[in-house]
Design an enzyme around this catalytic site. Sequence first.
Site, mmCIF file in Angstrom:
data_model
loop_
_atom_site.group_PDB
_atom_site.id
_atom_site.type_symbol
_atom_site.label_atom_id
_atom_site.label_comp_id
_atom_site.label_asym_id
_atom_site.label_seq_id
_atom_site.Cartn_x
_atom_site.Cartn_y
_atom_site.Cartn_z
ATOM 1 N N THR A 59 0.839 -1.191 0.000
ATOM 2 C CA THR A 59 0.000 0.000 0.000
ATOM 3 C C THR A 59 0.879 1.247 0.000
ATOM 4 O OG1 THR A 59 -1.897 1.054 1.069
ATOM 5 C CG2 THR A 59 -0.333 -0.015 2.545
ATOM 6 N N LYS A 63 3.816 1.586 -3.928
ATOM 7 C CA LYS A 63 3.296 0.818 -5.064
ATOM 8 C C LYS A 63 4.122 1.000 -6.334
ATOM 9 C CE LYS A 63 -1.495 0.627 -3.537
ATOM 10 N NZ LYS A 63 -2.892 0.800 -3.876
ATOM 11 N N ASN A 84 0.361 -3.756 -6.431
ATOM 12 C CA ASN A 84 -0.137 -3.849 -5.053
ATOM 13 C C ASN A 84 -0.050 -5.280 -4.529
ATOM 14 O OD1 ASN A 84 -2.248 -4.973 -6.555
ATOM 15 N ND2 ASN A 84 -3.757 -4.395 -5.023
ATOM 16 N N ASP A 99 -5.615 -3.629 -8.039
ATOM 17 C CA ASP A 99 -6.475 -2.450 -7.802
ATOM 18 C C ASP A 99 -7.322 -2.158 -9.045
ATOM 19 O OD1 ASP A 99 -5.621 -1.800 -5.218
ATOM 20 O OD2 ASP A 99 -3.984 -0.530 -5.940
ATOM 21 N N GLY A 120 -7.851 13.705 -9.759
ATOM 22 C CA GLY A 120 -6.579 13.290 -9.171
ATOM 23 C C GLY A 120 -5.695 12.645 -10.215
ATOM 24 N N ALA A 121 -4.389 12.645 -9.941
ATOM 25 C CA ALA A 121 -3.445 12.111 -10.928
ATOM 26 C C ALA A 121 -2.320 11.337 -10.257
ATOM 27 C CB ALA A 121 -2.893 13.271 -11.772
ATOM 28 N N GLY A 122 -2.621 10.667 -9.150
ATOM 29 C CA GLY A 122 -1.606 9.873 -8.452
ATOM 30 C C GLY A 122 -1.580 8.439 -8.956
ATOM 31 N N GLY A 123 -1.019 7.545 -8.132
ATOM 32 C CA GLY A 123 -0.879 6.141 -8.521
ATOM 33 C C GLY A 123 -2.213 5.466 -8.786
ATOM 34 N N TYR A 205 -12.974 4.698 1.391
ATOM 35 C CA TYR A 205 -14.028 3.803 1.879
ATOM 36 C C TYR A 205 -14.294 3.922 3.374
ATOM 37 C CZ TYR A 205 -9.837 1.199 3.062
ATOM 38 O OH TYR A 205 -8.602 0.857 3.545
ATOM 39 N N GLY A 225 -15.374 3.275 -1.958
ATOM 40 C CA GLY A 225 -14.313 2.356 -2.392
ATOM 41 C C GLY A 225 -14.276 1.012 -1.687
HETATM 42 P P1 NDP Z 1 -1.200 9.769 -4.536
HETATM 43 O O1 NDP Z 1 -0.525 10.468 -3.403
HETATM 44 O O2 NDP Z 1 -0.379 9.044 -5.536
HETATM 45 O O3 NDP Z 1 -2.101 10.866 -5.369
HETATM 46 C C1 NDP Z 1 -2.953 11.744 -4.732
HETATM 47 C C2 NDP Z 1 -3.610 12.673 -5.777
HETATM 48 O O4 NDP Z 1 -4.579 13.441 -5.079
HETATM 49 C C3 NDP Z 1 -2.675 13.650 -6.453
HETATM 50 O O5 NDP Z 1 -3.072 13.804 -7.798
HETATM 51 C C4 NDP Z 1 -2.894 14.956 -5.667
HETATM 52 O O6 NDP Z 1 -2.735 16.132 -6.470
HETATM 53 C C5 NDP Z 1 -4.350 14.838 -5.309
HETATM 54 N N1 NDP Z 1 -4.707 15.496 -4.049
HETATM 55 C C6 NDP Z 1 -4.250 15.214 -2.804
HETATM 56 N N2 NDP Z 1 -4.860 16.003 -1.886
HETATM 57 C C7 NDP Z 1 -5.731 16.789 -2.589
HETATM 58 C C8 NDP Z 1 -6.646 17.809 -2.200
HETATM 59 N N3 NDP Z 1 -6.785 18.173 -0.930
HETATM 60 N N4 NDP Z 1 -7.382 18.417 -3.161
HETATM 61 C C9 NDP Z 1 -7.255 18.049 -4.454
HETATM 62 N N5 NDP Z 1 -6.375 17.092 -4.899
HETATM 63 C C10 NDP Z 1 -5.627 16.482 -3.957
HETATM 64 O O7 NDP Z 1 -2.283 8.817 -3.848
HETATM 65 P P2 NDP Z 1 -2.874 7.418 -4.388
HETATM 66 O O8 NDP Z 1 -3.346 7.611 -5.790
HETATM 67 O O9 NDP Z 1 -1.940 6.301 -4.102
HETATM 68 O O10 NDP Z 1 -4.130 7.195 -3.390
HETATM 69 C C11 NDP Z 1 -5.226 8.073 -3.434
HETATM 70 C C12 NDP Z 1 -6.373 7.562 -2.553
HETATM 71 O O11 NDP Z 1 -6.851 6.319 -3.036
HETATM 72 C C13 NDP Z 1 -5.987 7.320 -1.089
HETATM 73 O O12 NDP Z 1 -6.998 7.921 -0.296
HETATM 74 C C14 NDP Z 1 -6.003 5.809 -0.952
HETATM 75 O O13 NDP Z 1 -6.328 5.404 0.373
HETATM 76 C C15 NDP Z 1 -7.107 5.442 -1.936
HETATM 77 N N6 NDP Z 1 -7.066 4.053 -2.445
HETATM 78 C C16 NDP Z 1 -8.155 3.229 -2.262
HETATM 79 C C17 NDP Z 1 -8.151 1.924 -2.741
HETATM 80 C C18 NDP Z 1 -9.341 1.028 -2.531
HETATM 81 O O14 NDP Z 1 -9.192 -0.202 -2.670
HETATM 82 N N7 NDP Z 1 -10.519 1.531 -2.232
HETATM 83 C C19 NDP Z 1 -6.985 1.367 -3.458
HETATM 84 C C20 NDP Z 1 -5.917 2.321 -3.638
HETATM 85 C C21 NDP Z 1 -5.968 3.603 -3.127
HETATM 86 P P3 NDP Z 1 -1.285 16.768 -6.841
HETATM 87 O O15 NDP Z 1 -0.776 15.961 -8.001
HETATM 88 O O16 NDP Z 1 -1.587 18.162 -7.205
HETATM 89 O O17 NDP Z 1 -0.438 16.614 -5.608
#
Ligand code: NDP
Length: 260
Positions: A59, A63, A84, A99, A120-123, A205, A225
């Site tokens: 997690t 990842k 994952n 995932d 959002g644009a993370g992992g 979730y 989620g």
């Molecule tokens: P990352 O840190 O890789 O990416 C987070 C993204 O969210 C970035 O694009 C960031 O923008 C944006 N962001 C963060 N805070 C804010 C805010 N306050 N307002 C607007 N944009 C914001 O995280 P992950 O992708 O790894 O995980 C994201 C979420 O997904 C977590 O909450 C995690 O727990 C959940 N998750 C749930 C799963 C499930 O099975 N239900 C599985 C995997 C993850 P910027 O690029 O500008 O920093």
Amino acid sequence: MRYFALFGNPVSHSISPRLHNSALQGLGQSGIYGRVLLEQGSDIIAKFRKYNLSGANITIPFKESALTLCDELDKIAADIGSINTLVNKNGKIKGYNTDAPGFMMAILEFGKIDKALILGAGGTAKALAYILSINGMDVEILNRSDKKSQFVNYKFHTHSSFTPSGYDLVVNTTSAGLCKNELPCDEAILKDILSRSKFAFDVIYNRPTPFLNLAKDMGLKFKNGKDMLLYQAVLAFNLFYNNKFDELKITELMSKAFEL
Ligand code: NDP
């Protein structure tokens, strides 16, 4: 006895051990699933071997870094660029991403989706954009900053460059709403998007998020989620056991553990 674990930082909040241990027990397997708090992602494989693990999950925030340490990669994981799940295959460690397919299973009940917006644009966004796209959907990304460069294959917007439009599905993958009552983007923009869209999904979730509350108030069909978490665990569990168990049975056993 077979050993499994979750690697991450933090890991104490995770219910993955509960889900996997419920399946192990219900299927009469001699195994135990624990959790390992890691300081450095580079230690994952050494710890995996030290604890003689048969399989593991990964997690936040490892990842992406863990992917580079595997002996082999499943194609979906390699294409997405994050894993994952780790499986010990006769001494070689293979990485998977469950995932993405877990998310597809979770949104099945929405029905036909042609066009999706990912907030959002993370992992997680990377995994979901990939799986939606290979399932024939038109995917756009909306992020607060333009610092992510991996989304070259999708239409990428920042909050400041976005003109609201309508989508079949809007997915929140940001951490906004995880701990605080924040929306993933400006409320007026979000209302504009949701007023023209059908379904809303939040990968969070653990609590009702402001994003899902707004979608609910605006009459969209919505989901959190929880099922994505459940299905990624079901798929990972079956990879640990070379797909020998019935997915429905694992789902039933893990679902019970949610209620504990
Ligand atoms: P990352 O840190 O890789 O990416 C987070 C993204 O969210 C970035 O694009 C960031 O923008 C944006 N962001 C963060 N805070 C804010 C805010 N306050 N307002 C607007 N944009 C914001 O995280 P992950 O992708 O790894 O995980 C994201 C979420 O997904 C977590 O909450 C995690 O727990 C959940 N998750 C749930 C799963 C499930 O099975 N239900 C599985 C995997 C993850 P910027 O690029 O500008 O920093």
